[in-house]
Design a protein around this motif. Structure first.
Motif, PDB file in Angstrom:
ATOM      1  N   LEU A   1       0.827  -1.210   0.000  1.00  0.00           N
ATOM      2  CA  LEU A   1       0.000   0.000   0.000  1.00  0.00           C
ATOM      3  C   LEU A   1       0.863   1.264   0.000  1.00  0.00           C
ATOM      4  N   SER A   2       1.971   1.231   0.732  1.00  0.00           N
ATOM      5  CA  SER A   2       2.842   2.409   0.804  1.00  0.00           C
ATOM      6  C   SER A   2       3.535   2.676  -0.527  1.00  0.00           C
ATOM      7  N   PHE A   3       3.844   1.631  -1.266  1.00  0.00           N
ATOM      8  CA  PHE A   3       4.456   1.835  -2.581  1.00  0.00           C
ATOM      9  C   PHE A   3       3.504   2.552  -3.541  1.00  0.00           C
ATOM     10  N   LYS A   4       2.203   2.478  -3.253  1.00  0.00           N
ATOM     11  CA  LYS A   4       1.213   3.114  -4.128  1.00  0.00           C
ATOM     12  C   LYS A   4       0.902   4.534  -3.690  1.00  0.00           C
ATOM     13  N   LEU A   5       1.771   5.137  -2.896  1.00  0.00           N
ATOM     14  CA  LEU A   5       1.544   6.501  -2.406  1.00  0.00           C
ATOM     15  C   LEU A   5       1.324   7.469  -3.573  1.00  0.00           C
ATOM     16  N   PHE A   6       0.184   8.138  -3.558  1.00  0.00           N
ATOM     17  CA  PHE A   6      -0.114   9.093  -4.621  1.00  0.00           C
ATOM     18  C   PHE A   6      -0.994  10.242  -4.118  1.00  0.00           C
ATOM     19  N   ASP A   7      -2.140   9.889  -3.498  1.00  0.00           N
ATOM     20  CA  ASP A   7      -3.127  10.920  -3.172  1.00  0.00           C
ATOM     21  C   ASP A   7      -2.599  11.966  -2.209  1.00  0.00           C
ATOM     22  N   LEU A   8      -1.860  11.549  -1.172  1.00  0.00           N
ATOM     23  CA  LEU A   8      -1.342  12.522  -0.205  1.00  0.00           C
ATOM     24  C   LEU A   8      -0.302  13.435  -0.847  1.00  0.00           C
ATOM     25  N   VAL A   9       0.530  12.879  -1.726  1.00  0.00           N
ATOM     26  CA  VAL A   9       1.520  13.693  -2.431  1.00  0.00           C
ATOM     27  C   VAL A   9       0.814  14.688  -3.345  1.00  0.00           C
ATOM     28  N   TYR A  10      -0.207  14.224  -4.028  1.00  0.00           N
ATOM     29  CA  TYR A  10      -0.934  15.084  -4.977  1.00  0.00           C
ATOM     30  C   TYR A  10      -1.573  16.270  -4.258  1.00  0.00           C
ATOM     31  N   ILE A  11      -2.190  16.023  -3.101  1.00  0.00           N
ATOM     32  CA  ILE A  11      -2.945  17.082  -2.424  1.00  0.00           C
ATOM     33  C   ILE A  11      -2.041  17.944  -1.543  1.00  0.00           C
ATOM     34  N   LEU A  12      -1.115  17.315  -0.814  1.00  0.00           N
ATOM     35  CA  LEU A  12      -0.330  18.074   0.151  1.00  0.00           C
ATOM     36  C   LEU A  12       0.797  18.874  -0.507  1.00  0.00           C
ATOM     37  N   THR A  13       1.544  18.283  -1.395  1.00  0.00           N
ATOM     38  CA  THR A  13       2.756  18.951  -1.913  1.00  0.00           C
ATOM     39  C   THR A  13       2.825  19.022  -3.433  1.00  0.00           C
ATOM     40  N   PHE A  14       2.033  18.239  -4.131  1.00  0.00           N
ATOM     41  CA  PHE A  14       2.093  18.112  -5.596  1.00  0.00           C
ATOM     42  C   PHE A  14       3.542  17.827  -6.052  1.00  0.00           C
ATOM     43  N   GLY A  15       4.203  17.009  -5.259  1.00  0.00           N
ATOM     44  CA  GLY A  15       5.556  16.583  -5.613  1.00  0.00           C
ATOM     45  C   GLY A  15       6.656  17.539  -5.199  1.00  0.00           C
ATOM     46  N   GLY A  16       6.310  18.709  -4.681  1.00  0.00           N
ATOM     47  CA  GLY A  16       7.322  19.709  -4.343  1.00  0.00           C
ATOM     48  C   GLY A  16       7.729  19.700  -2.887  1.00  0.00           C
ATOM     49  N   PRO A  17       8.588  20.601  -2.485  1.00  0.00           N
ATOM     50  CA  PRO A  17       9.158  21.676  -3.321  1.00  0.00           C
ATOM     51  C   PRO A  17      10.141  21.114  -4.357  1.00  0.00           C
ATOM     52  N   GLY A  18      10.089  21.663  -5.562  1.00  0.00           N
ATOM     53  CA  GLY A  18      10.880  21.074  -6.652  1.00  0.00           C
ATOM     54  C   GLY A  18      10.354  19.677  -6.954  1.00  0.00           C
ATOM     55  N   PHE A  19      11.257  18.692  -6.864  1.00  0.00           N
ATOM     56  CA  PHE A  19      10.859  17.285  -7.002  1.00  0.00           C
ATOM     57  C   PHE A  19      11.104  16.528  -5.686  1.00  0.00           C
ATOM     58  N   ALA A  20      11.209  17.258  -4.573  1.00  0.00           N
ATOM     59  CA  ALA A  20      11.633  16.654  -3.304  1.00  0.00           C
ATOM     60  C   ALA A  20      10.685  15.571  -2.816  1.00  0.00           C
ATOM     61  N   THR A  21       9.380  15.732  -3.020  1.00  0.00           N
ATOM     62  CA  THR A  21       8.417  14.731  -2.536  1.00  0.00           C
ATOM     63  C   THR A  21       7.731  14.004  -3.692  1.00  0.00           C
ATOM     64  N   THR A  22       8.341  14.025  -4.839  1.00  0.00           N
ATOM     65  CA  THR A  22       7.770  13.304  -5.986  1.00  0.00           C
ATOM     66  C   THR A  22       8.004  11.809  -5.817  1.00  0.00           C
ATOM     67  N   SER A  23       6.931  11.091  -5.586  1.00  0.00           N
ATOM     68  CA  SER A  23       7.032   9.634  -5.489  1.00  0.00           C
ATOM     69  C   SER A  23       7.030   9.035  -6.892  1.00  0.00           C
ATOM     70  N   ALA A  24       7.332   7.753  -6.972  1.00  0.00           N
ATOM     71  CA  ALA A  24       7.370   7.105  -8.291  1.00  0.00           C
ATOM     72  C   ALA A  24       6.000   7.119  -8.949  1.00  0.00           C
ATOM     73  N   GLY A  25       4.965   6.857  -8.148  1.00  0.00           N
ATOM     74  CA  GLY A  25       3.610   6.867  -8.692  1.00  0.00           C
ATOM     75  C   GLY A  25       3.217   8.233  -9.212  1.00  0.00           C
ATOM     76  N   PHE A  26       3.575   9.282  -8.469  1.00  0.00           N
ATOM     77  CA  PHE A  26       3.245  10.640  -8.908  1.00  0.00           C
ATOM     78  C   PHE A  26       4.062  11.025 -10.143  1.00  0.00           C
ATOM     79  N   SER A  27       5.318  10.572 -10.214  1.00  0.00           N
ATOM     80  CA  SER A  27       6.149  10.847 -11.388  1.00  0.00           C
ATOM     81  C   SER A  27       5.556  10.205 -12.646  1.00  0.00           C
ATOM     82  N   ILE A  28       5.070   8.981 -12.502  1.00  0.00           N
ATOM     83  CA  ILE A  28       4.447   8.298 -13.642  1.00  0.00           C
ATOM     84  C   ILE A  28       3.158   9.009 -14.058  1.00  0.00           C
ATOM     85  N   TYR A  29       2.406   9.470 -13.059  1.00  0.00           N
ATOM     86  CA  TYR A  29       1.169  10.207 -13.358  1.00  0.00           C
ATOM     87  C   TYR A  29       1.474  11.466 -14.176  1.00  0.00           C
TER      88      TYR A  29
END
Length: 313
Positions: A243-271
């Motif tokens: 489940l943790s490997f599928k992290l996406f929704d919290l990254v999308y809403i809280l940080t949108f992968g930022g600042p920069g690419f600091a919180t960009t997860s693999a799932g969000f990068s693919i999205y």
């Protein structure tokens, strides 16, 4: 004339005949499992083949399969430092937060188990985060971590801990901690429920026998409770890890992968690759690479679970 019957030949012949069966009987059994085979083909085989087709072709959202490109997408993805960094962050995040949530959930479940009937009542209360939609979880925690008017900054300022608001979601490390806290709040109750169910399977007589033998609390936990629930705990850890490997929704809403690419997860990068850059073929190749990484990362947990299961047998 001597008539040879199946009984005269022996029990092996009877088993051989039962295996062969009547053709209509075998056809009937095949009809029973046909819906299952069809469902697996639709939900598993077809998406996998489609994904492989996209990964080896030049595809966009509107025009898939425009040409065969071989392993070009895979080679490009493996040379992309942003994507490789996103995979590294996702693996580190999944391994660490899953272990933390398992430890915390197990301790809470132990507390609930000691409370007996009260534990079952408290168990119903911890279901609240699970019933909250992930989008609302992200929005709620974004309001808590907001620098202007956020609950956390306001509380820290009121108690004199800080003099100026902190941008929790604007700092690379603090942003990851904020995501981990929100994830902890959302999924720890799920771990508690599973651990509580595992602890409920321990026979009460085992604990009573340990008390009669004079074992203290730590000895009962280390030599009785933990070995008896080791296999279920490893399964729970494996489940939470996936489940943790599928992290996406919290990254999308809280940080949108930022600042920069600091919180960009693999799932969000693919999205972002597929939806923002419309490079579906490259996104499919990155998905396959990430799936292989998940398989390798979860392999030790799978082996550990198999080892615990063999020990129980």
């Amino acid at each position: 004339m001597t008539v040879v019957t199946l009984d005269a030949v022996g029990p092996d012949a009877n088993r051989f005949s039962a295996r062969r069966g009547d053709p209509w009987e075998r056809f009937g059994r095949a009809l029973w499992i046909a819906p299952v085979v069809f469902a697996l083909a639709v939900t598993t085989l077809y998406p996998t083949v489609f994904l492989l087709g996209l990964a080896f072709s030049k595809s966009t959202l509107g025009k898939p399969f425009r040409g065969f490109v071989g392993v070009k997408h895979f080679a490009t993805a493996l040379q992309d430092p942003i994507f490789l960094s996103a995979i590294g962050r996702s693996v580190a995040y999944a391994l660490s937060t899953s272990l933390l949530q398992l430890a915390l959930g197990f301790l809470i479940a132990l507390l609930f188990t000691s409370l007996l009937k009260g534990g079952r009542f408290l168990m119903s209360l911890v279901l609240l985060p699970l019933m909250t939609p992930p989008v609302m979880v992200g929005i709620a925690w974004k309001l808590i971590f907001a620098p202007a008017g956020g609950l956390l900054n306001g509380t820290l300022i009121n108690y004199g801990v800080i003099s100026q608001p902190i941008s929790f979601l604007g700092h690379p490390l603090l942003a990851w901690l904020a995501i981990a806290v929100a994830d902890l709040w959302q999924w720890t109750p799920f771990i508690v429920i599973l651990c509580f169910a595992a602890l409920s399977t321990i026979p009460e007589g085992v604990r009573e026998a340990a008390l009669v033998d004079g074992a203290n609390g730590w000895q009962r936990f280390w030599h009785i409770t933990l070995p008896l629930v080791a296999a279920p705990l490893s399964s729970i850890y494996l489940l939470k890890l996936i489940l943790s490997f599928k992290l996406f929704d919290l990254v999308y809403i809280l940080t949108f992968g930022g600042p920069g690419f600091a919180t960009t997860s693999a799932g969000f990068s693919i999205y972002r690759r597929a939806i923002e850059q419309f490079d579906v073929g490259r996104a499919a190749a990155e998905t396959i690479i990430y799936a292989l990484v998940i398989g390798l990362a979860t392999l030790p947990a799978v082996r550990l679970h198999q080892r615990f299961e063999r020990r129980e047998i």
